[in-house]
Design a protein around this motif. Sequence first.
Motif, short mmCIF file in Angstrom:
data_model
loop_
_atom_site.label_atom_id
_atom_site.label_comp_id
_atom_site.label_asym_id
_atom_site.label_seq_id
_atom_site.Cartn_x
_atom_site.Cartn_y
_atom_site.Cartn_z
N VAL A 71 0.31 1.49 -4.98
CA VAL A 71 -0.72 2.44 -5.40
C VAL A 71 -0.08 3.65 -6.05
CG1 VAL A 71 -2.28 1.72 -3.54
CG2 VAL A 71 -0.72 3.64 -3.17
N GLN A 74 -3.23 9.72 -9.00
CA GLN A 74 -3.25 10.34 -10.32
C GLN A 74 -4.60 11.00 -10.54
OE1 GLN A 74 -1.28 8.34 -13.77
NE2 GLN A 74 -3.34 8.31 -14.64
N LYS A 77 -7.09 10.94 -7.64
CA LYS A 77 -7.69 9.67 -7.25
C LYS A 77 -6.62 8.65 -6.89
CE LYS A 77 -11.79 10.21 -10.20
NZ LYS A 77 -12.61 9.60 -11.29
N TRP A 79 -5.24 4.94 -7.14
CA TRP A 79 -5.29 3.78 -8.03
C TRP A 79 -4.38 2.69 -7.49
CZ3 TRP A 79 -8.45 4.33 -12.39
CH2 TRP A 79 -8.84 5.64 -12.70
N GLU A 80 -4.82 1.45 -7.64
CA GLU A 80 -3.93 0.34 -7.31
C GLU A 80 -3.21 -0.08 -8.58
OE1 GLU A 80 -3.69 -3.99 -5.07
OE2 GLU A 80 -5.66 -3.10 -5.46
N LEU A 94 -3.41 0.31 -14.12
CA LEU A 94 -4.05 0.97 -12.99
C LEU A 94 -5.52 0.60 -12.91
CD1 LEU A 94 -2.55 4.59 -13.23
CD2 LEU A 94 -1.68 2.61 -11.95
N THR A 95 -5.99 0.38 -11.67
CA THR A 95 -7.40 0.11 -11.42
C THR A 95 -7.80 0.87 -10.16
OG1 THR A 95 -9.04 -1.66 -11.12
CG2 THR A 95 -6.95 -1.92 -9.99
N PRO A 96 -9.04 1.33 -10.05
CA PRO A 96 -9.44 2.07 -8.85
C PRO A 96 -9.16 1.27 -7.57
CG PRO A 96 -11.12 2.28 -10.53
CD PRO A 96 -10.13 1.26 -11.05
N ALA A 97 -8.54 1.92 -6.60
CA ALA A 97 -8.21 1.24 -5.34
C ALA A 97 -9.47 0.86 -4.59
CB ALA A 97 -7.32 2.15 -4.48
N SER A 102 -7.94 2.18 0.30
CA SER A 102 -8.30 3.58 0.59
C SER A 102 -8.44 3.80 2.09
CB SER A 102 -9.60 3.95 -0.12
OG SER A 102 -9.49 3.80 -1.51
#
Length: 289
Positions: A71, A74, A77, A79-80, A94-97, A102
């Motif tokens: 992760v 950034q 937020k 990000w995974e 990067l994609t939202p975790a 989380s």
Amino acid sequence: ILQYLKERAPEVYRRITYVSVELNPHLLLRQRELLQGFDQKVCFKGWEEVGKVRGLILCNELLDALPVHRVKVQGGKLWEVLVDFREGRFSEVLTPAGEGISGYFRWLGLFPPEGSYAEVGLSALRFIEEAHKKLQKGYLLLIDYGLMAEELLSGDFPGGTLLSYKGHRVSGKILDEPGQRDITAHVNFSAVIKRAQEVGFRVLEFTTQGRFLLETGILEGLQTEERLKERLQAKWFILPQTMGTAFKVLLLGKEVEDGSPHPLRPSESLAEAEGKGPRRDIQEGPDRV
């Protein structure tokens, strides 16, 4: 282990069965060759084939080799970091975790600092759960390199701890030479201990590998000139500037009472031994390794 028990603790050797769990076919073949003299004591199984265990589950550098999620924080937020293949090469994207990742940091009570990478070892936590289910009564001994969460997420590792190895050479370029390099990450011992306690394990020891080996007698019998080479090899495992501090030893117990002999200090009970380091003698062992 088997040779030591055969020579130093023949009664324990007579009672145990050594179950080897190895996924790598090349290492499995080598194990079979090395253990030919112990055919009556050794069997080879997959982890899913291992049933109920009364004794000891020993894991040497297992957790650091299990898959992790990577992760990055950034813009405030989480990000995974996933892997994509573009223009003939692998690259990060990067994609939202997700909630599972989380939630890991909320459960841990710590969050990586802005701009830094970190690893989420969910597979290590699942292994602890599985080991607890398989272990009917006895101990789980984990030997691995890693740190507590406060150190891992302090900002001292802005790029995380994910590294690749090939031929004993280390590199931070984890996407190079896919399939030809070992990729590992530091174990988050805070998370491992927390999950272990949640599922019902009792934490009996957590110390450095150097201290563990010294106090269990690694240098005993190595003082003669004839054993100089072995003594020098032993120092590699115990000195702080080599492996002595980076590697940790975590001993967990299940269904072991205060009056039970401590597996590292058999002359003391578990209750008497709490808060102390391991002694220099190991006289008894479990029924199953």
